[in-house]
Design an enzyme around this catalytic site. Structure first.
Site, short mmCIF file in Angstrom:
data_model
loop_
_atom_site.label_atom_id
_atom_site.label_comp_id
_atom_site.label_asym_id
_atom_site.label_seq_id
_atom_site.Cartn_x
_atom_site.Cartn_y
_atom_site.Cartn_z
N ASP A 64 0.88 -1.17 -0.06
CA ASP A 64 -0.06 -0.04 -0.04
C ASP A 64 0.79 1.11 0.03
O ASP A 64 2.04 1.10 0.14
CB ASP A 64 -1.02 0.19 0.93
CG ASP A 64 -0.32 0.27 2.53
OD1 ASP A 64 0.86 -0.07 2.86
OD2 ASP A 64 -1.08 0.71 3.32
N TYR A 66 3.03 4.79 0.56
CA TYR A 66 3.64 5.51 1.66
C TYR A 66 2.68 6.03 2.50
O TYR A 66 1.80 7.05 1.97
CB TYR A 66 4.66 6.30 1.37
CG TYR A 66 6.08 5.48 0.81
CD1 TYR A 66 6.64 4.49 1.29
CD2 TYR A 66 6.27 5.76 -0.57
CE1 TYR A 66 7.68 3.65 0.98
CE2 TYR A 66 7.52 5.19 -0.96
CZ TYR A 66 8.24 4.16 -0.24
OH TYR A 66 9.39 3.53 -0.95
N PHE A 77 6.77 2.02 -4.15
CA PHE A 77 8.24 2.30 -3.63
C PHE A 77 8.70 3.76 -4.12
O PHE A 77 9.97 4.08 -3.62
CB PHE A 77 9.24 1.13 -4.21
CG PHE A 77 9.00 -0.10 -3.71
CD1 PHE A 77 9.27 -0.57 -2.55
CD2 PHE A 77 8.29 -1.05 -4.71
CE1 PHE A 77 8.83 -1.72 -1.94
CE2 PHE A 77 7.96 -2.52 -3.83
CZ PHE A 77 8.50 -2.62 -2.75
N HIS A 186 10.91 -8.91 1.14
CA HIS A 186 10.75 -7.65 0.87
C HIS A 186 12.17 -6.92 1.17
O HIS A 186 12.85 -7.20 2.23
CB HIS A 186 9.67 -7.10 1.79
CG HIS A 186 9.20 -5.58 1.67
ND1 HIS A 186 9.69 -4.66 1.95
CD2 HIS A 186 8.05 -5.38 0.93
CE1 HIS A 186 8.87 -3.76 1.47
NE2 HIS A 186 7.76 -4.24 0.87
#
Length: 222
Positions: A64, A66, A77, A186
């Site tokens: 989801d 930031y 990202f 991740h």
């Protein structure tokens, strides 16, 4: 909530008449009226706007957006120029440097990737300020699953980069033998040392694209 256009609209227009999407649309509009929501409403579908379906070569799946001020702009990202580079992206840049020798940029805006065919898609497209995962389960997942299914059905090679377990849960949807699926932990500081570093996703992606006669991605962020 700005709409989709072009070939993404054609691929996903069937979703807009479904009950879940009508409820999602109402929920998201109410959230923007009553809370501080990221990204700005006009940026929700930026991943689709910057990377038309016909141009997608690579898919990077995030979770989801930031949730701090000024960060999210619709690409997973990525952050706008002038915003501090978040820790996960710091680690992505480090792996990019180690993998391809790219210089580490002084900003976190990944628009250059999107414009070359890298779809940078979060599975949830909005979030309340300072509340990670606050819009999980309101309907976005069903919508982005439809986008993933549209990508899976494309009759050409596409690379799917799945970092972390939420992204990797989408792997069951990807059954087209033409595609390449790359998985790794991740890039967040909590998990990057468990196998994200050294996974070489960027060189593997380009080798696959080139082996199919497709121009590679210029991963260097200027």
């Amino acid at each position: 909530m700005a709409g989709l256009n072009g070939d993404w609209y054609e691929a996903l227009k069937g979703e807009f008449s479904k009950p879940y999407y009508k409820k999602l649309f109402e929920t998201v509009n109410m959230e923007y009226r009553t809370h501080l929501i990221f990204p700005p409403a006009e940026d929700i579908f930026n991943a689709f706007h910057l990377t038309p379906l016909k141009d997608v070569k690579v898919v990077i799946l995030g979770q989801d957006p930031y949730h701090n001020n000024g960060q999210a702009h619709g690409l997973c990202f990525s952050v706008k120029k002038g915003v501090d580079i978040p820790p996960s992206l710091v680690n992505i840049y480090q792996e990019l440097h180690d993998d391809l020798g790219c210089a580490i940029p002084n900003h976190g805006c990944l628009t250059k990737w999107a414009e070359q065919g890298v779809l940078m898609l979060n599975t949830v497209l909005t979030v309340r300020a300072h509340q990670a995962n606050s819009h999980r389960g309101i309907g976005w997942e069903e919508f982005t699953d439809a986008a993933i299914m549209a990508l899976n059905g494309q009759d050409r090679p596409i690379v799917f980069i799945l970092w972390g377990s939420p992204a990797q849960r989408k792997k069951v949807m990807l059954n087209n033998p033409k595609h390449l699926i790359l998985t790794a932990p991740h890039p967040s500081p909590l998990s990057a040392f468990r196998g994200f570093f050294g996974s070489r996703p960027f060189s593997k992606t380009n080798a696959f694209l080139e082996s199919h006669g497709i121009a590679p991605i210029d991963w260097q962020i200027d």
